[in-house]
Every structure is written in structure tokens, then in C-alpha cells.
Scaffold this active site. Structure first.
Site, PDB file in Angstrom:
ATOM      1  N   ASN A  30       0.874  -1.174   0.000  1.00  0.00           N
ATOM      2  CA  ASN A  30       0.000   0.000   0.000  1.00  0.00           C
ATOM      3  C   ASN A  30       0.910   1.222   0.000  1.00  0.00           C
ATOM      4  O   ASN A  30       1.508   1.554   1.020  1.00  0.00           O
ATOM      5  CB  ASN A  30      -0.899  -0.032   1.241  1.00  0.00           C
ATOM      6  CG  ASN A  30      -1.753   1.221   1.353  1.00  0.00           C
ATOM      7  OD1 ASN A  30      -1.788   2.048   0.428  1.00  0.00           O
ATOM      8  ND2 ASN A  30      -2.432   1.378   2.478  1.00  0.00           N
ATOM      9  N   TRP A  31       0.985   1.863  -1.154  1.00  0.00           N
ATOM     10  CA  TRP A  31       1.905   3.003  -1.270  1.00  0.00           C
ATOM     11  C   TRP A  31       1.359   4.269  -0.630  1.00  0.00           C
ATOM     12  O   TRP A  31       2.069   5.272  -0.526  1.00  0.00           O
ATOM     13  CB  TRP A  31       2.194   3.291  -2.741  1.00  0.00           C
ATOM     14  CG  TRP A  31       3.098   2.289  -3.390  1.00  0.00           C
ATOM     15  CD1 TRP A  31       3.740   1.243  -2.791  1.00  0.00           C
ATOM     16  CD2 TRP A  31       3.474   2.231  -4.775  1.00  0.00           C
ATOM     17  NE1 TRP A  31       4.481   0.547  -3.713  1.00  0.00           N
ATOM     18  CE2 TRP A  31       4.339   1.135  -4.930  1.00  0.00           C
ATOM     19  CE3 TRP A  31       3.160   3.008  -5.894  1.00  0.00           C
ATOM     20  CZ2 TRP A  31       4.893   0.792  -6.171  1.00  0.00           C
ATOM     21  CZ3 TRP A  31       3.704   2.671  -7.125  1.00  0.00           C
ATOM     22  CH2 TRP A  31       4.571   1.569  -7.249  1.00  0.00           C
ATOM     23  N   LYS A  32       0.081   4.262  -0.276  1.00  0.00           N
ATOM     24  CA  LYS A  32      -0.547   5.466   0.296  1.00  0.00           C
ATOM     25  C   LYS A  32      -0.293   6.663  -0.641  1.00  0.00           C
ATOM     26  O   LYS A  32      -0.296   6.467  -1.863  1.00  0.00           O
ATOM     27  CB  LYS A  32      -0.044   5.692   1.725  1.00  0.00           C
ATOM     28  CG  LYS A  32      -0.188   4.409   2.564  1.00  0.00           C
ATOM     29  CD  LYS A  32       0.072   4.564   4.017  1.00  0.00           C
ATOM     30  CE  LYS A  32      -0.094   3.218   4.702  1.00  0.00           C
ATOM     31  NZ  LYS A  32      -0.002   3.282   6.152  1.00  0.00           N
ATOM     32  N   HIS A  77      -9.561   0.972   5.228  1.00  0.00           N
ATOM     33  CA  HIS A  77      -8.209   1.189   5.762  1.00  0.00           C
ATOM     34  C   HIS A  77      -8.273   2.171   6.940  1.00  0.00           C
ATOM     35  O   HIS A  77      -9.076   3.113   6.938  1.00  0.00           O
ATOM     36  CB  HIS A  77      -7.279   1.730   4.666  1.00  0.00           C
ATOM     37  CG  HIS A  77      -5.847   1.747   5.123  1.00  0.00           C
ATOM     38  ND1 HIS A  77      -5.328   2.766   5.879  1.00  0.00           N
ATOM     39  CD2 HIS A  77      -4.865   0.822   4.989  1.00  0.00           C
ATOM     40  CE1 HIS A  77      -4.062   2.476   6.172  1.00  0.00           C
ATOM     41  NE2 HIS A  77      -3.760   1.303   5.646  1.00  0.00           N
ATOM     42  N   GLU A 103      -6.573   4.635   7.798  1.00  0.00           N
ATOM     43  CA  GLU A 103      -6.456   6.067   7.481  1.00  0.00           C
ATOM     44  C   GLU A 103      -7.771   6.612   6.908  1.00  0.00           C
ATOM     45  O   GLU A 103      -8.114   7.765   7.141  1.00  0.00           O
ATOM     46  CB  GLU A 103      -5.261   6.300   6.548  1.00  0.00           C
ATOM     47  CG  GLU A 103      -3.951   6.187   7.328  1.00  0.00           C
ATOM     48  CD  GLU A 103      -2.828   5.478   6.604  1.00  0.00           C
ATOM     49  OE1 GLU A 103      -2.807   5.481   5.366  1.00  0.00           O
ATOM     50  OE2 GLU A 103      -1.956   4.905   7.299  1.00  0.00           O
ATOM     51  N   GLU A 138      -5.090  -4.823  10.673  1.00  0.00           N
ATOM     52  CA  GLU A 138      -4.044  -3.810  10.842  1.00  0.00           C
ATOM     53  C   GLU A 138      -4.310  -3.037  12.127  1.00  0.00           C
ATOM     54  O   GLU A 138      -5.117  -2.088  12.121  1.00  0.00           O
ATOM     55  CB  GLU A 138      -4.041  -2.834   9.665  1.00  0.00           C
ATOM     56  CG  GLU A 138      -3.722  -3.469   8.330  1.00  0.00           C
ATOM     57  CD  GLU A 138      -3.179  -2.441   7.344  1.00  0.00           C
ATOM     58  OE1 GLU A 138      -2.027  -2.589   6.935  1.00  0.00           O
ATOM     59  OE2 GLU A 138      -3.891  -1.485   7.012  1.00  0.00           O
ATOM     60  N   GLY A 185       2.751   2.432  10.736  1.00  0.00           N
ATOM     61  CA  GLY A 185       3.671   3.555  10.561  1.00  0.00           C
ATOM     62  C   GLY A 185       4.423   3.935  11.822  1.00  0.00           C
ATOM     63  O   GLY A 185       5.038   4.995  11.888  1.00  0.00           O
ATOM     64  N   SER A 191       3.768  -1.970  10.314  1.00  0.00           N
ATOM     65  CA  SER A 191       5.228  -1.989  10.528  1.00  0.00           C
ATOM     66  C   SER A 191       5.896  -3.284  10.078  1.00  0.00           C
ATOM     67  O   SER A 191       6.893  -3.710  10.668  1.00  0.00           O
ATOM     68  CB  SER A 191       5.564  -1.670  11.993  1.00  0.00           C
ATOM     69  OG  SER A 191       5.151  -0.350  12.305  1.00  0.00           O
ATOM     70  N   GLY A 239       3.085  -1.013   4.249  1.00  0.00           N
ATOM     71  CA  GLY A 239       3.111   0.397   3.880  1.00  0.00           C
ATOM     72  C   GLY A 239       4.529   0.841   3.572  1.00  0.00           C
ATOM     73  O   GLY A 239       5.081   0.584   2.500  1.00  0.00           O
TER      74      GLY A 239
END
Ligand code: 13P
Length: 255
Positions: free
Chosen positions: A8-10, A97, A99, A173, A179, A219, A240
Site C-alpha cells: 500500500n503506497w498510500k 483502511h 487512514e 491492521e 507507521g 510496521s 506500507g
């Protein structure tokens, strides 16, 4: 079950950066991904076509959209449709997700609508769930997983999911591990995955629930990926930060 290693490149990478990564991955994997592994990349929208073009014709490499709006088209400024994502080369979608839930305020109700819509449009949907640190400290892990999974999956149990059993995956997650460099420990992952699997069994029946891939994210890096993917009940990884460089993602894919 084949293991899914997802990036997931965000909100990272311009098109040339994405094309360079995808080219490196395609070159390294031209004979195919490691046995039993699907590599899946969720780039930003503007990068999807470049990544899909580089992956064309290579087995077990797939591309997905990080977000979408649950309507065919219309007056939804700033949103993107499933048809647009399909046209760019995506066949997976992320829903729920952390976020989207915590930064953008997406509710369980909207996430349920998105999950249903994405599946109806013929996409595979990776539904993300997980508790905040406060919820964990208040012993609410089970309750959070129950709420997040049942709100999205219960309405589909006798409908689309009964017809298309291989369309959904679930990513656990924990928000506190995303992160932060604080990866969940093996017992924490085992416990959460067992709880999620039990909830899926109650919603979908045993045999179906056992075929839903259950991924861990938070992570994950090239050093810890091998020990996490080896855990019982872990069918993949959603990565990520450590997925942003091709060599690091390839190490995780091969872990
Ligand atoms: P990190 O691997 O950077 O913790 O992010 C995890 C994640 O949110 C993947 O969807």
C-alpha cells in the site's frame, strides 16, 4: 492457500517513480512470483496505469485501487469510480483502511456500502480492520473486530459472498502498529487472527471463512516479514512504508 503480499503506497510516488518500481519488480519476477505468492500493489490513482502496464502478462502480479466511491458515476467531485479503476488496470480494491476510518472519518456504514459495491462491480475487495491503542487497552479488540467485520460482511453473507467466495480478503491492521515501527507480537497477531476467523465463521460458515485470506499489516519490513508470514492463520501481509522501494518489497515477497 496462496499467500498475498500487498504493497500500500498510500500518497507516495509520482508516475516516473511508480514506473521505475514496477519495472524493477516486473524484471525481477518475469519468471513469476515465488511459489504460492500473489504480489499486489495499491498505487495512488495516477500511477495505476503505469504499474498495470509494467505488470501485464506476468502471473501472480496484480494492481488495486486504494479508494473508490460506491456509485457508478455522477456528481461526486474528487472521487473515483470502479469503472475508472478497472480501465486503468486495477482489479482489487481496499476498503476500511484505518487512514480512511480515522483521518477521513469513514464510518462502518460507508465502508459496508463500499465493500458491497466493489464486490458487485466484480472487484476483489481487501477489507481492513483493526483496533486503536485505546481500544486495545480497554480490552475492546474482540468488540471492534466484531463491529467492523459484521457491519461489512453480514449484509453480503447470503448474497454476493455466497456466489463469489474468493472475492474478499481481510487485513488485520492494528492502528497502533501502522507507521509506528511497533509491530504486533506473534501472540497478539495469533489472537487477533483467531478472533477474526471465528467472527468470519459465525458470519459465513466454517468452510467459507477458512478460505478467506487473513492478512496482517502494521510496521512489516524485510526483517520481520518471514516470522510473521510463518504464523498459523496469517495468509499474507499488507505493507506500507517498507513497500516503497522495490528491493525491500521483493525481500518481503520472498520472505
Ligand atoms: P506501515 O507498514 O507503514 O506500518 O503501514 C501499514 C499499512 O497501513 C498498510 O496498509
Amino acid at each position: 492457500m496462496r499467500k498475498i503480499i500487498a504493497a500500500n503506497w498510500k500518497m507516495n510516488k509520482t508516475r516516473p517513480m511508480a514506473a521505475e518500481f514496477a519495472g524493477q519488480l516486473a524484471m525481477a519476477l518475469k519468471e513469476g512470483t515465488p511459489e504460492g505468492r500473489l504480489a499486489l500493489v495499491f498505487p495512488p490513482f495516477t500511477d495505476i496505469a503505469a504499474v498495470a502496464d509494467a505488470f501485464a502478462g506476468i502471473n501472480n502480479l496484480a494492481v488495486g485501487g486504494q479508494n473508490f466511491y460506491p456509485a457508478e458515476k455522477g456528481a461526486f467531485t474528487g472521487e473515483i469510480s470502479c469503472a475508472m479503476l478497472r480501465d486503468a488496470g486495477a482489479n482489487w480494491l481496499l476498503a476500511g483502511h484505518s487512514e480512511r476510518r480515522h483521518v477521513f472519518g469513514e464510518t462502518d456504514g460507508l465502508i459496508a456500502q463500499k465493500t458491497a459495491f466493489g464486490l458487485e462491480q466484480g472487484f476483489k475487495v481487501m477489507l481492513c480492520v483493526g483496533e486503536t491503542l485505546e481500544e486495545r487497552n480497554n480490552n475492546q479488540l474482540n468488540g471492534v473486530l466484531q463491529r467492523q467485520l459484521s457491519s461489512a460482511i453480514q449484509p453480503l453473507a447470503n448474497g454476493i459472498l455466497s456466489k463469489s467466495p474468493d472475492q474478499i480478503a481481510v487485513a488485520y491492521e492494528p492502528v497502533w502498529a501502522i507507521g509506528t515501527g511497533k509491530v504486533a507480537g506473534p501472540d497478539e497477531i495469533r489472537e487477533a487472527h483467531a478472533a477474526a476467523r471465528k467472527i468470519l465463521s459465525d458470519l459465513l460458515g466454517n468452510s467459507y471463512a477458512n478460505s478467506v485470506p487473513l492478512l496482517y499489516g502494521g510496521s512489516v519490513n524485510a526483517k520481520n516479514a518471514g516470522s510473521i508470514i510463518a504464523l498459523d492463520n496469517v495468509d499474507g501481509l499488507l505493507v506500507g512504508g517498507a513497500s516503497l522501494e522495490a528491493p525491500s518489497f521483493l525481500d518481503i515477497l520472498r520472505a
